[in-house]
Design an enzyme around this catalytic site. Structure first.
Site, PDB file in Angstrom:
ATOM      1  N   LYS B  35     -10.841 -38.597 -60.247  1.00  0.00           N
ATOM      2  CA  LYS B  35     -10.165 -39.576 -61.090  1.00  0.00           C
ATOM      3  C   LYS B  35     -11.165 -40.570 -61.675  1.00  0.00           C
ATOM      4  CE  LYS B  35      -5.973 -40.499 -59.603  1.00  0.00           C
ATOM      5  NZ  LYS B  35      -5.018 -41.030 -58.629  1.00  0.00           N
ATOM      6  N   ARG B 105      -5.946 -47.126 -56.756  1.00  0.00           N
ATOM      7  CA  ARG B 105      -5.631 -45.723 -56.467  1.00  0.00           C
ATOM      8  C   ARG B 105      -6.786 -45.056 -55.737  1.00  0.00           C
ATOM      9  NH1 ARG B 105      -1.702 -43.873 -60.727  1.00  0.00           N
ATOM     10  NH2 ARG B 105      -1.589 -45.624 -62.162  1.00  0.00           N
ATOM     11  N   GLY B 114      -0.453 -36.710 -53.684  1.00  0.00           N
ATOM     12  CA  GLY B 114       0.484 -37.247 -52.701  1.00  0.00           C
ATOM     13  C   GLY B 114      -0.142 -37.604 -51.374  1.00  0.00           C
ATOM     14  N   MET B 116      -2.993 -39.521 -50.885  1.00  0.00           N
ATOM     15  CA  MET B 116      -3.647 -40.818 -50.794  1.00  0.00           C
ATOM     16  C   MET B 116      -2.702 -41.918 -51.273  1.00  0.00           C
ATOM     17  SD  MET B 116      -6.652 -40.591 -49.598  1.00  0.00           S
ATOM     18  CE  MET B 116      -6.832 -39.085 -48.673  1.00  0.00           C
ATOM     19  N   ARG B 349      -6.567 -34.730 -65.970  1.00  0.00           N
ATOM     20  CA  ARG B 349      -7.288 -33.826 -65.057  1.00  0.00           C
ATOM     21  C   ARG B 349      -6.846 -32.403 -65.352  1.00  0.00           C
ATOM     22  NH1 ARG B 349      -3.966 -36.230 -59.902  1.00  0.00           N
ATOM     23  NH2 ARG B 349      -1.925 -35.820 -60.780  1.00  0.00           N
ATOM     24  N   HIS B 465       7.294 -35.015 -56.368  1.00  0.00           N
ATOM     25  CA  HIS B 465       6.429 -34.599 -55.263  1.00  0.00           C
ATOM     26  C   HIS B 465       6.703 -33.150 -54.847  1.00  0.00           C
ATOM     27  CE1 HIS B 465       5.386 -34.187 -50.940  1.00  0.00           C
ATOM     28  NE2 HIS B 465       4.301 -34.854 -51.305  1.00  0.00           N
ATOM     29  N   ARG B 571      -4.414   6.538 -42.485  1.00  0.00           N
ATOM     30  CA  ARG B 571      -4.229   6.680 -41.033  1.00  0.00           C
ATOM     31  C   ARG B 571      -3.315   7.866 -40.776  1.00  0.00           C
ATOM     32  NH1 ARG B 571      -2.542   2.029 -42.668  1.00  0.00           N
ATOM     33  NH2 ARG B 571      -3.932   0.229 -42.630  1.00  0.00           N
ATOM     34  N   ARG B 655      -8.585   9.224 -41.903  1.00  0.00           N
ATOM     35  CA  ARG B 655      -9.078   8.940 -40.548  1.00  0.00           C
ATOM     36  C   ARG B 655      -8.330   9.808 -39.548  1.00  0.00           C
ATOM     37  NH1 ARG B 655      -8.247   3.147 -37.899  1.00  0.00           N
ATOM     38  NH2 ARG B 655      -6.107   3.873 -37.764  1.00  0.00           N
ATOM     39  N   GLU B 782     -17.079   0.592 -36.219  1.00  0.00           N
ATOM     40  CA  GLU B 782     -16.169  -0.420 -35.688  1.00  0.00           C
ATOM     41  C   GLU B 782     -16.528  -0.819 -34.256  1.00  0.00           C
ATOM     42  OE1 GLU B 782     -12.151   1.175 -35.574  1.00  0.00           O
ATOM     43  OE2 GLU B 782     -12.924   3.201 -35.322  1.00  0.00           O
ATOM     44  N   SER B 801     -17.612   3.623 -43.032  1.00  0.00           N
ATOM     45  CA  SER B 801     -16.561   2.700 -43.420  1.00  0.00           C
ATOM     46  C   SER B 801     -16.439   1.680 -42.288  1.00  0.00           C
ATOM     47  CB  SER B 801     -15.249   3.438 -43.620  1.00  0.00           C
ATOM     48  OG  SER B 801     -14.246   2.521 -43.978  1.00  0.00           O
ATOM     49  N   GLY B 803     -14.880  -0.676 -39.988  1.00  0.00           N
ATOM     50  CA  GLY B 803     -13.539  -1.016 -39.502  1.00  0.00           C
ATOM     51  C   GLY B 803     -13.643  -2.401 -38.910  1.00  0.00           C
ATOM     52  N   THR B 804     -13.517  -3.396 -39.772  1.00  0.00           N
ATOM     53  CA  THR B 804     -13.830  -4.754 -39.318  1.00  0.00           C
ATOM     54  C   THR B 804     -12.737  -5.365 -38.451  1.00  0.00           C
ATOM     55  OG1 THR B 804     -13.094  -5.509 -41.486  1.00  0.00           O
ATOM     56  CG2 THR B 804     -15.465  -5.309 -41.133  1.00  0.00           C
ATOM     57  N   ASN B 805     -11.573  -4.739 -38.370  1.00  0.00           N
ATOM     58  CA  ASN B 805     -10.577  -5.256 -37.415  1.00  0.00           C
ATOM     59  C   ASN B 805     -11.112  -5.096 -36.000  1.00  0.00           C
ATOM     60  OD1 ASN B 805      -8.976  -5.524 -39.619  1.00  0.00           O
ATOM     61  ND2 ASN B 805      -7.557  -3.878 -39.102  1.00  0.00           N
ATOM     62  N   ASP B 806     -11.436  -3.864 -35.646  1.00  0.00           N
ATOM     63  CA  ASP B 806     -11.925  -3.621 -34.290  1.00  0.00           C
ATOM     64  C   ASP B 806     -13.316  -4.207 -34.112  1.00  0.00           C
ATOM     65  OD1 ASP B 806      -9.596  -2.455 -33.708  1.00  0.00           O
ATOM     66  OD2 ASP B 806     -10.383  -0.483 -33.211  1.00  0.00           O
ATOM     67  N   CYS B 868     -12.736  -0.947 -44.386  1.00  0.00           N
ATOM     68  CA  CYS B 868     -11.323  -0.585 -44.413  1.00  0.00           C
ATOM     69  C   CYS B 868     -10.497  -1.429 -43.453  1.00  0.00           C
ATOM     70  CB  CYS B 868     -11.136   0.906 -44.139  1.00  0.00           C
ATOM     71  SG  CYS B 868     -11.675   1.392 -42.502  1.00  0.00           S
ATOM     72  N   TYR B 888     -17.616  -0.006 -51.802  1.00  0.00           N
ATOM     73  CA  TYR B 888     -16.217  -0.287 -52.091  1.00  0.00           C
ATOM     74  C   TYR B 888     -15.567  -1.061 -50.956  1.00  0.00           C
ATOM     75  CZ  TYR B 888     -15.008   3.457 -48.840  1.00  0.00           C
ATOM     76  OH  TYR B 888     -14.869   4.215 -47.710  1.00  0.00           O
TER      77      TYR B 888
END
Lengths: 911, 911
Positions: B35, B105, B114, B116, B349, B465, B571, B655, B782, B801, B803-806, B868, B888
């Site tokens: 601001k 302000r 909302g 501040m 803004r 608001h 899967r 897989r 993984e 590939s 397997g970033t979950n495991d 994946c 990818y």
């Protein structure tokens, strides 16, 4: 490469030895096997070795690679060497007048007793036997070696059933009314030979071959083939033997210990392989072949009697024993044969020995200046140290000794009797402790022997299969206990009127050869005599520190006695479980959810009204949770006082609470009810909390420092207990070096938050007690992320301790509780050489350890680094820890001496 | 550093702007807030901004760091700037004749609507009010601004209860018999002022301050203090706002929209923030202050009416709108006030907008050549794309519309009615879907709004608001639905005769402003119009491939429609679960142990007799296991045919079976009985197998390729189904690119063994079908060990590939199923910035990914590498994948468009 080389005509495949000259030497062990290289070496040394030749291990490899075919040129080379041997022996294959008889033995670069097939007396046929009779007039001898040869050749080379031959000779003995083979007459043996030939024809499908060259070819093939036999593969797996090409084949002129009473055969050791004492040691049989001694069918005589029986041969033999030990600078295991009073040495090799003997030898040989301390340290295996640390029987306990046999392999064993190797394996797999009881053992029993804690045989001597293998395995063994009468069918044995059935408990005392009814209580071993001296030798060489994992004053003291230089891991969870203290722990857990809600609520607001409301709402939970911790404090403090006293002057690393809270709650309905009653809540409340705390993968759950993020008060109480105890012990004038370890850290911020609380609590204790002392706060590196971000973690940690149990679980994705179901198959298929929970997986988990150390030392070059997983006492892992630059390893008290040796060996091999 | 600098006298803390000149500019956002920097910029641009000054964010930081004290020199600097302002306005603080009134302000570098606190009309006191009345004769106006000021100052600055003031004016209105504030007479307002002063004194404990400088000091402190207020902290956490020093304070001369009917105030946008349409858009209120518009208390008029009401001001305003949009090259959100027909711009803004508007703006502005495609791509957030992919109501469904309000934020929402923000949070935490219904919303409701799927208010306009915050959050919102009469006490609302209670379901349609009774069915969104054009713009820029995780032909088709360039993860486990096929799976599992025993037995022997005995013993198990697989084959093949057809011409990564076998068995006793009945075994058999397969940590258990090591036949069946399907689809002339992926590999040997079986089976299929086709075999990375040994793994894998979950579970040691219990606390305490299962933990898990890529490409520089895990569709993770050189990402179909944008943005930011 190997294949190409094999294809070249220039490859020398066969090496001759004889009459003081040899084409090879002791250094060619890889190519000619231990036995072949030794025979060459001995020949060159002037030892009276029967001449012969060795076919290389490379040839075995090529044979198997070619699909069980002889590589080009081998036939010609063998023929040439047979001719050379005929010349040396002034004899000829198949010549009735001067027949050449040979033995065919396997021999890889690493000794594998009992694993490889052996053929003796090769070259015999009908004509040769007739010739021998004509020449010697000793028809009994001739038919005896002939029937032995047919049996052995048929069984070992052609796959006949040995039992068929056994049945035939048994029948003959019954018919003749005699007990032993050597009581059969020449004619009776002649009939046995005819029976054997028939059995051979029936089993093999063709006549027994009369051409010695054909016999030799089949035998060489059998030796080659035996390299890939399942039992050989299993043995190599069991002993972690890898990288060998195959076995060599040793073809050697036969000499005979069974040509009459001026003949004999035996085995001798240059020192006692059981105790290590420096004395000539051995056994022999008059008028027998070597197999008779080793197989344990006849119980042989002590070597000292030979001095009287054949003084010249005895003198010559002992002189050779002294010469060869000096030459090889190690205790020798020699096979000898005396043929018509002339001594022949069939082989010599570094002798297998008990752990006790190995250590006594090592210490003695350094004293005798035969070897240097570094060599002595390399002579003893960590496994041998392990064995010595196995318990012995309590000397004060009454022993109901029902029989005594030969003290074949020392130690004490208590277990359930089993009469079958396969059953032994099956029972052991179920967690039972087994004593394998056999009339005699054979290579087929290896698996069962490995599964057993002790072995008892009815027949056989100190060098019988059972005795040799048991000593190699470090198992207690009582051999040749003739009073023990085994009935395989009934699955029982009797000693006089006592009957012991399958599943009954007996105890074996291998040092005295006792068979004892029932369970004898055991006592823990101590380091003394040679053992103590040996370990001090190790300490002078090693650079790696050795600490111990100990949770009680008793463990701490024991570990200190075993040489531990501090505690690397003092787990505090048992301090939550023991006796009465579990009850405040459970009180705490019941209030945990509400207590956490209070803390979370307070974080979220600055509003005084809201704060007051929260405090009011959760006042009960706060009181219960913090009150329970107050009850636990004195227990913990007392525990630490005991440990600090026991470890005065040495560092003590205390790991703060690690397991998930649900481990402290009863899982079983009945116990839940008891808990509810005691804590004055409804069983539903307990059940609900158990359910709420249930985790799908507790290994990766709410535990370790994660508990301290949720409930800072727990670690605060522990930190207070540690420092109050430390200050209390310090007052008594003892030095205390506390190191506080935060478990399961994954991020430096996590450590920073938890550490700040711990340090704050300690500063409060210092203020209250008006006393201070140095201490450290460090972390376990057991979550892979901590290793990967060790540079950051090291900004908050004063030391690292690699928790390789959990690090292995997470890095390899194996749950230790579950992986047993398939890890065996993994090791079998060679995916992992060994169980990674036993020996650190250096190429995977080890990489992460190296990354962690390198990153950690980037931030703090002086960072103190250790390991406190089970691996800390496993030799190959200790070597790894030395190599990657750790400051110390920490292991269970009983593994401390092993680690001392392993660390010394690591220092030597990595010099 | 910052502190030191703050201590120096030379630090300039206050920046003046006014009359076309400013001491700062737009680039000083970090120091002066959005601001403040904007006010300076606008002043320099010649925009009619009321003059004033800005106190820097650094000062806020120093104030809080000094324990809520003004840093040295600030007092003097403020006084100097007040003097300057007095000069510019030709007015004086407290001067009854020419009083200076200011607004105070907050304004941080990042807009936080909302959040501040704001104070208007500062400078009023009894004398000044008297002066104003004397000068203007407008006593109503004077008392009105006075009572507003006391309320606001009391509430915002001094912590009085706003409700007390509200109650007082409500009482006055009731007494006067009027409905709106502006219907109160001057005398009535005068009485209200007196009431307000009493309330102030009672709540604060002292008199309302008459000194404007004292008022200003308190107000500045309140703005500074609000930076650390819990709701501000929570908002920053929620929006991931970090790295800011604090808020600036903007003190600006007041102009009045409430001095009479030639006055007014409003908010306008240069384009429609809801649809994105290029049109002037806004709202205003005649004779009102800005707060009246934003707070939603009076419902304002559409901007187009201003053209008629005040043509000059309208013309000036629209000219300024055009000018400012061109200048800032983005849609502007402006606040204006008209005081006695003179237009003032209070602020401008970049406007918040709906997802639809953001995309329309981006595409339009490129068309208009206002911005370049790269800029356009950076203007839309992935979260906005996500919102557009949220479902809409089915157009065919009947809607029971009970009320209509303003279409404050588009979208469709179905949920249970809740009237309280805290209750909304609590219900949402339990997994309920909530519609928050409020008379009007306030900043205190932020948490509840975040927890809700939609917001309905009884009062307030398009810029109230509720509307602004909902649009920012991308939540559906219907505002100012006056027919909805809310009763907080009864927890219900009524529309005519219809009563809706807490917990009842309603549906909101934010694009049309409908309130609908009950649940309206939703339909899935499509890519069309600007959306499609925008994503094509992204595709031209990105270099990262986008694939999808799809297990069915339907999913595959949808993903392809959304722009997926192949399947990165298909899967196969659901193919084991569905319908009838679960039964052969269970048959297989019941035979699994015996089948495994057979395989292990066969490995251990070469003895023909033993082999025959084993085959006989386990013939039943073999038949059952392999027979079950044969039954499954046609099901699987059919599934693959469908997927390959849907993905013709694009690669499909399949897989092989991943979950542990126990997941296929019923856990509940009743279902176990049913299974037993169906498979003709006793329930005990089923129960026993369930128990046998139980695992303590199934995440780390017997699953993935570990199953294939134990049961090679399973992967063989799957490989066969894949290739038979591929050949079948190929026959129809369609191109099939199958990529077979082996899960949970930890070691190259493991992969080699499993791959060999798969390849062998495929070669058999090729032979049988007399047809071939190219295919790939690769692996998931993984297990941390696979990443650490990726150079070895790459010798066997044709693609990786991640397997970033495991990988996240194992690297961080978090079980996704359990970590929810404590991960929230971890994020709250800043240990991890975000939940690592949502956004990839780049500094920990990411390191392992980088190691894996680097090592893998050492062996095979052309190795195809993708991801994946769930992270494949999360923008910051996509950026990471681009940066570390993956080929990818693969994500769920609905996240494909998000990934397309994220990949384009990654390409731009990493240029």
């Amino acid at each position: 490469m190997a294949k190409k080389k094999a294809a070249k005509k220039t490859t020398k495949r066969v090496y001759f030895f004889g009459n003081g000259k040899a084409e090879a030497n002791a250094k060619m062990k890889q190519l000619l096997g231990g036995k072949g290289a030794n025979l060459a070496e001995m020949t060159s040394l002037g030892v009276p070795v029967p001449p012969g030749f060795t076919i290389s291990t490379q040839t075995c490899h090529d044979y198997n690679a070619l699909g069980k075919k002889w590589p080009k040129g081998l036939k010609e080379e063998v023929a040439k060497n047979v001719a050379k041997l005929e010349k040396a022996m002034k004899a000829k294959f198949g010549d009735p007048k001067k027949p050449l008889l040979v033995s065919v033995r396997s021999g890889a670069a690493v000794s594998m007793p009992g694993m490889m097939d052996t053929v003796l007396n090769l070259g015999l046929n009908d004509d040769v036997v007739a010739g021998i009779i004509e020449k010697t007039g000793n028809a009994r001898f001739a038919y005896d070696i002939y029937r032995r040869f047919i049996d052995m050749f048929g069984d070992v080379v052609m796959g006949c059933e040995h039992e068929h031959f056994e049945a035939a000779i048994h029948k003959a003995k019954v018919k003749a009314g005699v007990e032993n083979d050597n009581e059969l007459s020449a004619d009776q043996l002649k009939a046995v030979v005819e029976d054997y030939k028939k059995i051979y024809k029936k089993d093999v499908g063709k006549m027994f071959p009369q051409d010695p060259m054909e016999q030799l070819t089949y035998s060489v093939n059998a030796v080659f083939g035996s390299w890939d036999a399942p039992r050989a593969i299993r043995y190599r797996q069991m002993e972690n033997i890898t990288g060998l090409l195959g076995t060599a084949v040793n073809v050697q002129a036969m000499v005979f210990g069974n040509m009459g009473d001026d003949c004999g055969t035996g085995v001798c050791f240059t020192r006692n392989p059981s105790t290590g004492k420096k004395e000539f040691y051995g056994e022999y049989l008059i008028n027998a072949q070597g197999e008779d001694v080793v197989a344990g069918i006849r119980t042989p005589q002590d070597l000292k009697h030979l001095k009287k029986d054949m003084p010249k041969a005895y003198k010559e033999l002992t002189a050779l024993m002294t010469k060869l030990e000096k030459h090889y600078k190690d205790m020798q295991d020699m096979e000898f044969t005396i043929q018509e009073k002339v001594l022949y040495i069939l082989q010599t090799r570094n002798g297998k020995r008990t752990a006790e003997a190995a250590i006594t030898n090592a210490v003695d040989m350094v004293k005798e200046r035969l070897i240097k301390p570094e060599e002595a340290v390399m002579r003893v295996t960590p496994e041998q140290i392990d064995r010595l640390l196995h318990p012995h029987f309590d000397a004060k306990a009454t022993r109901n000794v029902i029989a005594t046999g030969l003290p074949a392999s020392p130690g004490a064993a208590v277990g359930q009797v089993v009469f079958d190797a396969e059953v032994a394996e099956a029972w052991a797999a179920k967690g039972k402790t087994i004593i394998l009881v056999r009339i005699e053992t054979s290579p087929e029993d290896i698996g069962g022997m490995d599964a057993a804690v002790g072995i008892l045989t009815q027949r056989g001597g100190m060098t019988s299969h059972a005795a040799v293998v048991a000593r190699g395995m470090g198992k207690c063994c009582v051999a040749g206990a003739g009073d023990v009468v085994i009935n395989y069918k009934k699955k029982s044995f009797t000693v006089g009127k006592t009957t012991v059935k399958e599943g009954d408990f007996i105890s074996l005392e291998g040092t005295e050869g006792q068979v004892i009814l029932g369970k004898v209580p055991t006592v823990e071993p101590k380091l003394s005599g040679s053992f103590g001296l040996f370990l001090k030798m190790c300490d002078k060489i090693r650079t790696l520190g050795i600490r111990t994992n100990a949770d009680t004053p008793g463990d701490s003291k024991r570990a200190r006695d075993f040489g531990a230089e501090g505690i690397g891991l003092c787990r505090t969870e048992h301090m939550f479980f023991e006796g009465e203290r579990i009850w405040p722990v459970r009180e705490m857990i019941l209030a945990a959810d509400d207590y956490a809600a209070l803390l979370t609520g307070l974080e979220d607001t600055e509003d005084k009204k809201e704060i007051a409301a929260l405090n009011k709402k959760y006042a009960g939970a706060k009181k219960q949770f913090e009150g329970a911790l107050k009850k636990l404090l004195p227990y913990q403090r007392k525990d630490f006082v005991g440990i600090f006293k026991a470890m005065a002057g040495l560092p003590v690393t205390v790991r703060l609470l690690d397991p998930p809270l649900h481990e402290f709650l009863p899982q079983e309905a009945g116990n839940q009810k008891e808990m509810a009653k005691r804590l004055k809540v409804t069983p539903a409340v307990v059940k609900e909390q158990v359910a709420a705390l249930h985790e799908f993968n507790p290994m990766l759950g709410h535990r370790g420092c994660r508990l301290a993020i949720t409930y800072p008060a727990i670690y605060r109480m522990q930190a207070r207990a540690i420092m109050e105890a430390a200050l209390q012990v310090k007052k008594t004038g003892k030095k205390v070096l506390p190191e506080i370890m935060i478990p399961l850290v994954g991020s430096v911020k996590e450590l920073a938050i938890v550490k700040a609380d711990v340090v704050d609590e300690i500063e409060q204790v210092f203020k209250e007690k008006k006393s201070k002392m140095p201490y450290m706060v460090g972390t376990m590196i057991e979550v892979p992320r901590a290793a990967l971000t060790a540079d950051e973690v090291a900004t908050e940690a004063e030391f690292f301790s690699f928790g390789t149990n959990d690090l292995t679980q997470m890095t390899m994705g194996f749950s230790r509780d579950d992986a047993g179901k398939f890890l065996g198959e993994y090791v079998k298929q060679g995916i992992y050489a060994v169980d990674p929970f036993q020996a650190l997986d250096q190429s995977g988990v080890g990489k992460l350890v190296e990354v962690g150390i390198a990153l950690g030392r980037t931030t703090n070059p002086k960072l103190k680094i250790g390991i406190c997983g089970e691996h800390g006492g496993e030799p190959s892992s200790v070597e790894f820890c030395h190599r990657v630059g750790m400051n110390y390893v920490s292991c269970s008290p009983f593994r401390v001496p092993i680690a001392r040796l392993a660390a010394a060996q690591a220092a030597i091999t990595n010099k």
